[in-house]
Motif scaffolding. Structure first.
Motif, short mmCIF file in Angstrom:
data_model
loop_
_atom_site.label_atom_id
_atom_site.label_comp_id
_atom_site.label_asym_id
_atom_site.label_seq_id
_atom_site.Cartn_x
_atom_site.Cartn_y
_atom_site.Cartn_z
N GLU A 2 -13.35 -1.67 -9.87
CA GLU A 2 -12.88 -0.27 -9.96
C GLU A 2 -13.82 0.29 -8.93
OE1 GLU A 2 -13.75 -2.15 -12.58
OE2 GLU A 2 -12.31 -1.84 -14.46
N SER A 3 -13.05 1.38 -8.32
CA SER A 3 -13.84 2.11 -7.37
C SER A 3 -14.56 1.48 -6.14
CB SER A 3 -14.66 3.15 -8.27
OG SER A 3 -13.86 3.92 -9.07
N ALA A 4 -14.36 0.41 -5.79
CA ALA A 4 -15.05 -0.38 -4.59
C ALA A 4 -14.19 0.11 -3.47
CB ALA A 4 -14.80 -1.78 -4.80
N THR A 5 -15.01 0.02 -2.53
CA THR A 5 -14.77 0.57 -1.08
C THR A 5 -14.99 -0.67 0.00
OG1 THR A 5 -15.41 2.91 -1.59
CG2 THR A 5 -15.38 2.30 0.91
N PHE A 6 -14.08 -1.09 0.60
CA PHE A 6 -14.18 -2.08 1.68
C PHE A 6 -13.79 -1.42 2.77
CE2 PHE A 6 -12.91 -4.14 -2.11
CZ PHE A 6 -13.68 -5.21 -2.22
N GLN A 7 -14.99 -1.14 4.01
CA GLN A 7 -14.77 -0.55 5.10
C GLN A 7 -14.07 -1.44 6.10
OE1 GLN A 7 -18.04 1.68 6.12
NE2 GLN A 7 -18.12 3.00 4.39
N GLU A 19 -8.68 -1.31 -9.49
CA GLU A 19 -8.34 0.16 -9.81
C GLU A 19 -9.18 1.18 -8.80
OE1 GLU A 19 -9.29 2.91 -13.36
OE2 GLU A 19 -7.55 1.80 -13.97
N SER A 20 -8.44 2.18 -8.29
CA SER A 20 -9.08 2.89 -7.53
C SER A 20 -9.88 2.38 -6.18
CB SER A 20 -9.89 3.99 -8.15
OG SER A 20 -10.31 5.03 -7.33
N VAL A 21 -9.27 1.26 -5.52
CA VAL A 21 -9.93 0.71 -4.47
C VAL A 21 -9.63 1.25 -3.14
CG1 VAL A 21 -10.48 -1.71 -3.34
CG2 VAL A 21 -10.36 -1.51 -5.90
N MET A 22 -10.33 1.46 -2.44
CA MET A 22 -10.31 1.69 -0.91
C MET A 22 -10.69 0.61 0.09
SD MET A 22 -9.16 4.21 1.32
CE MET A 22 -9.28 5.43 0.63
N ILE A 23 -9.74 0.33 0.91
CA ILE A 23 -9.76 -0.81 1.89
C ILE A 23 -9.36 -0.22 3.22
CG2 ILE A 23 -8.98 -3.22 2.58
CD1 ILE A 23 -8.68 -3.75 -0.44
N LYS A 24 -10.20 -0.01 4.20
CA LYS A 24 -9.87 0.42 5.36
C LYS A 24 -9.32 -0.70 6.53
CE LYS A 24 -12.86 4.40 4.93
NZ LYS A 24 -13.82 5.35 5.41
N GLY A 25 -9.61 -1.88 6.17
CA GLY A 25 -9.05 -2.91 6.83
C GLY A 25 -7.91 -3.75 6.28
N LEU A 32 -4.40 1.33 -5.18
CA LEU A 32 -5.23 0.68 -4.12
C LEU A 32 -4.79 1.30 -2.92
CD1 LEU A 32 -6.32 -3.00 -3.62
CD2 LEU A 32 -5.25 -1.74 -1.79
N VAL A 33 -5.79 1.84 -2.22
CA VAL A 33 -5.42 2.41 -0.75
C VAL A 33 -5.65 1.44 0.21
CG1 VAL A 33 -5.56 4.58 0.69
CG2 VAL A 33 -5.39 4.63 -1.63
N CYS A 34 -4.85 0.94 1.13
CA CYS A 34 -5.19 0.17 2.25
C CYS A 34 -4.78 0.75 3.40
CB CYS A 34 -4.65 -1.53 2.01
SG CYS A 34 -5.06 -2.53 3.07
N ALA A 35 -5.63 0.84 4.33
CA ALA A 35 -5.41 1.42 5.79
C ALA A 35 -4.45 0.30 6.48
CB ALA A 35 -6.28 2.09 6.61
N GLY A 36 -4.77 -0.96 6.22
CA GLY A 36 -4.04 -1.78 7.19
C GLY A 36 -3.05 -2.60 6.23
N GLN A 59 -7.24 12.61 -11.94
CA GLN A 59 -7.27 12.84 -10.24
C GLN A 59 -6.52 12.04 -9.59
OE1 GLN A 59 -9.09 15.47 -9.34
NE2 GLN A 59 -9.38 16.10 -11.66
N PRO A 60 -5.63 12.70 -8.52
CA PRO A 60 -5.01 11.80 -7.56
C PRO A 60 -5.76 11.03 -6.81
CG PRO A 60 -5.07 14.23 -6.70
CD PRO A 60 -6.09 14.02 -8.15
N VAL A 61 -5.11 9.84 -6.31
CA VAL A 61 -5.94 9.11 -5.35
C VAL A 61 -6.08 9.52 -4.15
CG1 VAL A 61 -5.95 6.57 -4.44
CG2 VAL A 61 -5.35 6.78 -6.83
N ALA A 62 -7.11 9.54 -3.43
CA ALA A 62 -7.37 10.12 -2.00
C ALA A 62 -6.64 9.05 -1.01
CB ALA A 62 -8.66 9.97 -1.82
N GLU A 63 -5.92 9.61 -0.06
CA GLU A 63 -5.13 8.76 0.66
C GLU A 63 -5.53 9.23 2.21
OE1 GLU A 63 -1.14 9.52 -0.34
OE2 GLU A 63 -1.18 7.98 -2.09
#
Length: 647
Positions: A241-246, A263-269, A287-291, A359-363
């Motif tokens: 939960e709430s982990a961030t993968f840059q 839950e609420s994970v951000m992955i920039k790769g 989960l938000v994934c930029a890739g 709260q909405p998930v940041a995108e």
């Protein structure tokens, strides 16, 4: 948890060792390195010699005690000799404790290791306390064994941290730890719970082939480099939960045996879950994934909830052995050859995902995406009997080879591709396509035809070459799916597509049938284009009127004549009433009066009625022809209207 002591090795260490206690059962004896100037290790020095050795130590001194067995008081005495008087904490230079044994609590709390810290193959029989320690050089714990708790909370690793093949027999605590260099936990074994909450990995983090037998907690963990979890076995629960993968998050061939939560994970790769196995319930997301999220080859044995905001989601050859719900935003999805054993729903989310706290998930990572639409690119090889699609874009979806496509359920607004708009020129003649929903494969096929007009989309690499023979059954199955969903107007477009493919199919459709279909298309667009049928009806009526005015109406309407004979001497008179044959017209034929009569005959022919108008022989045949063709054209127009409004 008990840890049996392994049988002593008969191979002596690489360093000059103490040898105390050597015998038949253990020919090597004590493996502790000798203290410089002595023949014994630190543990077996005489008290006076040990005291002299400790007195010569100062904070920051290099120490080498490889293989030495430490009791708790013995280690405390060593660390006290290295304690910095300013900070009150131990400060070591190069520290070599490889293969050492720590029998009690190892109190390295707040210690500073200024050089290399070597604990390879070390054994911690009690609590290993490294809370708030600082490793300025390489920290080596390869193949180390922690039989009790391993406490590295708030520890700082400024260089590489090696825990490869280490064994954590109880709880491993790495909360708020900071790994500024590469962190290597490959093939490590965590027999208890592992706590990496709020830890920061500033470089690559490698956990490949590790085993987590307890709960693995990575809540609010930050991975600034790539995170490698390939081949990892998570026997307990997994919490990210709430982990961030840059960088990339790689979980290829990982096994998740218990509940899994991202839950609420951000992955920039990219997020890699290829060949992963999920044996129980799974909740991946929001989960938000930029890739890309790569799930190809993954197996889901339990209930699944996936909530992804990602640019691309690859689910080729996945297997879903329980109910699943996939909710997406922004994504382009490939489900080719996936296996659905239970109902699976793929739905597009119009609004951002909402966390449990409302709260909405940041995108922000997807701020440059063109829109939030979800596009499915392939369902080839899928059994669609259990598949539900909601509000997705199917304009680029490859559907040839999909099984039970007629049982596919389409909810909400599912869009398909369309034909080229506007009028185009094919050589010397204009070409205009009536708007309808089409398949991506029809676009690909038409671009390969000679004289193809602009507006048809070419095939992408790997799309294959489907032709009319393969596309006709696809259109037929989709038509049935829409009809079963009580959407007759929507089914009409796919009926049109089916007829088009049959008309162009030179392998499965006979020339006679193609000719019949061509006429059906030309006259009424397969009974779906009312304007085309009405246009032909108007043209037929105009031709009928012109022919009647020119050849069908007589010069004058014949008058009835009565003739009779009076018998001699009187009596009953018998009359014969007859009418002269209509005379072919001469002179001016296109007058208002003749137009009115011709129009009356034509309008009656449209509704299959006789007007009673006197006609020439040619006019009789003209009327007969119009009474056959014009009602048929009117019926086709009515049929087209009905097909568009029927529910």
């Amino acid at each position: 948890m008990t840890h049996p002591n392994p049988a002593p090795s008969a191979t002596p260490p690489d360093w000059p060792h103490c040898g105390r206690g050597a015998g038949p059962e253990d020919p090597v004896g004590c493996r502790g390195i000798r203290v410089p100037g002595h023949t014994a290790c630190f543990a077996h020095l005489a008290d006076a010699d040990r005291g002299a050795y400790l007195a010569g130590l100062t904070p920051g001194t290099d120490v080498d005690h490889r293989g030495t067995p430490f009791t708790e008081p013995l280690l405390d005495s060593l660390l006290d000799a290295l304690r910095d008087p300013v900070t009150g904490h131990p400060r070591l230079g190069v520290a070599r404790f490889d293969a050492a044994t720590f029998q009690g609590v190892a109190r390295f709390e707040s210690a500073t290791f200024q050089g290399v810290a070597g604990f390879e193959e070390a054994t911690f029989q009690g609590v290993a306390g490294f809370v708030s320690a600082a490793f300025q050089g390489v920290a080596g714990f390869e193949e180390a064994t922690f039989q009790s708790d391993a406490r590295f909370e708030a520890t700082t690793f400024q260089n590489e941290a090696w825990f490869k093949s280490a064994t954590f027999g109880h709880v491993a605590w790495f909360e708020t730890a900071t790994f500024q260099g590469p962190a290597r936990f490959s093939a490590a074994t965590f027999q208890g719970d592992s706590w990496f909450e709020a830890a920061t990995f500033g470089h690559v983090a490698r956990f490949g082939s590790a085993t987590f037998q307890g709960v693995a907690r990575f809540r609010a963990t930050i991975f600034r480099g790539d995170a490698w979890f390939e081949g990892v076995i998570f026997s307990g629960g997994v919490l990210f939960e709430s982990a961030t993968f840059q960088g990339d998050a790689r979980f290829e061939a990982a096994t998740f045996q218990r509940d899994t939560r991202f839950e609420s994970v951000m992955i920039k790769g990219d997020a890699w879950f290829k060949q992963a196995t999920f044996q129980q319930s799974v909740s991946l997301g929001p989960l938000v994934c930029a890739g890309r999220v790569k799930l190809s080859g993954a197996v889901f044995s339990g209930p699944v909830t996936l909530s992804f905001a990602a640019r691309r989601v690859e689910c080729r050859r996945t297997r879903w052995s329980s109910t699943a719900e996939v909710r997406l935003r922004y994504a382009t999805v490939d489900f080719a050859h996936a296996v659905f054993e239970y109902p699976l729903t793929i739905a597009a989310e119009a609004d951002p995902f909402v966390l449990p706290d409302g709260q909405p998930v940041a995108e922000q990572a997807l701020a440059h995406a063109p829109d939030t639409a979800v596009r499915i690119t392939s369902l080839r090889g899928v059994d669609a009997a259990h598949l539900v699609l909601a509000d997705v874009d199917l304009s680029e979806c490859l559907l040839t080879g999909t099984v039970h496509l007629d049982q596919l359920r389409l909810e909400g607004t599912c869009s398909f591709n369309s034909v080229p708009s506007r009028t185009h020129w094919r050589r010397w003649r204009p070409v205009r396509f009536t708007q309808r929903r089409t398949l991506a494969e029809e676009h690909h096929w038409r671009t390969r035809q000679p004289g193809s007009v602009r507006g048809w989309n070419p095939a992408v690499l790997g799309a294959g070459h489907a032709g009319p023979a393969q596309l006709a059954p696809v259109y037929r199955a989709l038509r049935k799916a829409f009809e079963d969903g009580k959407d007759e107007p929507g089914a009409a477009d796919f009926y049109y597509g089916e007829m088009e493919m049959r008309r162009h199919d030179h392998s499965g459709t006979t020339p006679a049938e193609r000719g019949l279909l061509h006429g059906y298309w030309l006259l009424s667009g397969y009974g779906l284009r009312a304007s085309r049928a009405l246009g032909w009806l108007a043209a037929a009526m105009i031709v009928t009127v012109v022919l009647l005015m020119g050849f069908g109406l007589p010069q004058n309407s014949p008058k009835q004549e009565a003739t009779g004979t009076v018998p001699p001497g009187g009596g009953k008179v018998t009359f014969e009433i007859d009418k002269a044959d209509p005379q072919n017209p001469t002179g001016s034929r296109f007058t208002g009066k003749r137009f009115e009569k011709a129009l009356n005959v034509t309008l009656n022919s449209v509704v299959f009625r006789s007007s009673g108008q006197d006609l020439t022989t040619a006019g009789t045949y003209i009327e007969m022809t119009s009474r056959v063709t014009e009602p048929v054209l009117l019926g086709l127009a009515v049929l087209a209207v009905r097909n568009r409004v029927k529910r």
